[in-house]
Design a protein around this motif. Structure first.
Motif, short mmCIF file in Angstrom:
data_model
loop_
_atom_site.label_atom_id
_atom_site.label_comp_id
_atom_site.label_asym_id
_atom_site.label_seq_id
_atom_site.Cartn_x
_atom_site.Cartn_y
_atom_site.Cartn_z
N ALA A 232 0.80 -1.42 0.12
CA ALA A 232 -0.05 -0.04 -0.46
C ALA A 232 1.08 1.03 0.04
N GLY A 233 0.77 2.46 -0.93
CA GLY A 233 0.90 3.34 -0.58
C GLY A 233 1.49 4.01 -2.25
N ALA A 234 1.37 2.11 -3.11
CA ALA A 234 2.08 3.51 -4.36
C ALA A 234 1.10 4.19 -5.25
N ALA A 235 1.96 4.79 -6.18
CA ALA A 235 1.02 5.99 -6.32
C ALA A 235 0.26 5.24 -7.81
N ALA A 236 -0.91 5.43 -7.83
CA ALA A 236 -1.84 5.14 -8.74
C ALA A 236 -1.43 6.13 -10.12
N PRO A 237 -1.45 4.94 -11.34
CA PRO A 237 -1.07 5.84 -12.62
C PRO A 237 -2.81 6.90 -13.15
N GLN A 238 -2.35 7.73 -13.64
CA GLN A 238 -2.86 9.20 -13.41
C GLN A 238 -3.82 8.35 -14.71
N ASP A 239 -4.79 9.16 -14.61
CA ASP A 239 -5.66 9.90 -14.81
C ASP A 239 -6.62 7.70 -14.65
N LEU A 240 -6.21 7.05 -14.15
CA LEU A 240 -7.05 5.92 -13.35
C LEU A 240 -8.15 6.60 -12.10
N PRO A 241 -9.28 5.48 -11.99
CA PRO A 241 -10.50 5.85 -11.04
C PRO A 241 -9.56 5.12 -9.58
N VAL A 242 -9.31 5.37 -9.20
CA VAL A 242 -9.21 5.12 -7.76
C VAL A 242 -10.46 4.69 -6.51
N VAL A 243 -10.20 3.26 -6.54
CA VAL A 243 -11.18 3.05 -4.79
C VAL A 243 -10.17 2.60 -3.57
N ASP A 244 -10.80 3.61 -3.33
CA ASP A 244 -10.37 3.56 -1.63
C ASP A 244 -11.24 1.94 -0.91
N MET A 245 -10.45 0.71 -0.37
CA MET A 245 -10.57 0.01 0.34
C MET A 245 -10.90 0.32 1.94
N ASP A 246 -10.24 2.07 2.18
CA ASP A 246 -9.83 1.94 3.66
C ASP A 246 -9.78 1.06 4.28
#
Length: 439
Positions: A56-70
């Protein structure tokens, strides 16, 4: 329609962040796990596959939707090693009046003789699979009652159902009859032909019976000749004198059988003395057999005496088996039929109850493999039961972040993802079967 505690994007690629995963279910070198065996990861989904798993903590690729599982938990799609899809959901028309094992046998036999047409079996089987799919299961082995003439009805239905559900829920079939029926050579030849055509598994219920040893020999020879695996219902009783498990293991060793052997139930083993237990488990390990426990059904049936509190839990010795390297799994078994009045083919319910009944906790270790990785391997589907880069994005997402959160509630708001997309988790309504129950 999407359901659950979070929304999954419809995009081809998306990023799942801060997901808690049992480290034993990661298919590669896992990030550091905590004291409960849980790892916090980010998962990149692309094209219906898992493209990357990273701490966890890896940067998400740009322009991709992010789902945060919290920190909510993520499992791979579940695997059920031992079910009875052909028996399911007959309780409203054929109850078990005293809840006992003999009562279950009698009433299932009556219902089978009176009601199990191809349409009846097909509709109930489809209903059960829809339940399993909605709960997050992707692979099921079902036992199929194969007493003549039922095998000629149910096996073609099973094959059609397998084609219908291909790619959503993969199905394996295992024939089921009492070992005494092996004395009928023509019947066995016919059943083996049906199982071979369906690429199934050869199975039977073993009893202390004069036909046990010659019957097992015949089944092992037939399986070896046809290239089939074996799956037995074994010692489903609290009688400590019933010891067919060791006989099966001795037969496997004598035949030098190279296929897979699964044994289910093995209840009476827990009632035997330590010397017998050790001797039997040594044989099971030597024979390379796998064991599946059915904790909910066995607790329901075993040691049931009217007006008396049960004295034992009805389950087999999974901890002792696992310590010997014997592959062990847990599964649903029956659902809403005379063998078990409850259940919905929810593998997470099975794991939750197994953790309580069998003490699969403190530590949990790799016990989550019992509803995922281990049964998949037993079924020769090593592509299932784990989260791996390049594998299918078939996920079950839970709001619970820890074992105590996950297993304290039914997790009815879970989200099921198949091929990277959330499915509609609407469960079928029991009213669909009302006309069948009036028969």
């Amino acid at each position: 329609m999407q359901m659950g505690f979070l929304k999954i994007p419809e995009a081809e690629a998306w990023f799942l962040s801060r997901a808690t995963v049992p480290a034993c279910l990661l298919g590669h070198a896992s990030p550091a796990a905590d004291q409960d065996g849980l790892a916090l990861v980010d998962i990149l989904v692309a094209g219906g596959r898992i493209a990357r798993i990273a701490p966890a903590g890896a940067a998400a690729p740009q322009d991709l939707p992010v789902v945060d599982m919290d920190r909510g938990m993520v499992f791979p799609a579940f695997v059920e090693l031992h079910t009875h899809l052909d028996k399911g959901h007959i309780w409203p028309r054929r109850r078990n009046p005293d809840g006992t094992f003999p009562g279950a046998l009698e009433n299932v036999g009556l219902d089978r003789a009176q009601n199990w047409t191809a349409d009846d079996v097909r509709r109930r089987m489809d209903f059960a699979i829809r339940c399993a799919y909605a709960h997050g299961t992707a692979l099921i082995r079902t036992h199929i009652d194969s007493i003549a003439p039922q095998h000629r009805i149910s096996w073609p239905v099973f094959q059609a159902m397998r084609e219908t559900w291909a790619g959503k829920v993969d199905l394996q079939g295992s024939c089921l009859f009492g070992i005494q029926f092996t004395a009928d050579a023509a019947f066995i030849e016919d059943v083996v032909a049906h199982v071979t055509e369906a690429r199934g598994v050869l199975g039977a219920v073993t009893y202390v019976d004069p036909t046990l040893v010659p019957g097992l020999d015949l089944m092992f020879r037939s399986a070896a000749e046809k290239g089939l695996d074996l799956d037995f219902h074994v010692d489903e009783t609290g009688d400590p004198t019933v010891r067919t498990l060791g006989v099966i293991a001795e037969t496997a060793i004598r035949h030098r059988f190279q296929g897979r052997i699964t044994v289910g139930h093995c209840c009476s083993l827990a009632r035997q003395d330590e010397a017998t237990i050790d001797r039997t488990l040594d044989l099971v390990a030597e024979a390379g057999m796998a064991v599946v426990s059915l904790p909910m059904c066995n607790m329901y049936l075993q040691d049931r005496v009217p007006g008396r509190t049960p004295r034992w839990r009805g389950v087999t010795l999974l901890h002792e088996m696992k310590a010997r390297g014997i592959p062990v799994a847990v599964s649903s078994d029956n659902t809403r039929d005379p063998f078990y009045a409850y259940g919905d083919l929810d593998a997470m319910e099975v794991f939750r109850e197994a953790a309580r009944i069998l003490h699969l906790d403190h530590p949990f270790g790799d016990w989550p493999s019992a509803i995922t990785r281990t049964p998949a391997s037993v079924m020769r589907r090593d592509d299932r039961g784990h989260l791996s880069e390049g594998g299918a994005a078939d996920l079950v997402l839970f709001r619970g972040r820890t074992w105590t959160e996950l297993l304290s509630r039914p997790q009815a708001d879970r989200v099921v993802v198949r091929d990277g997309r959330a499915i509609d988790r609407t469960l079928p309504d029991y009213r669909e079967l009302d006309d069948l129950m009036r028969r």
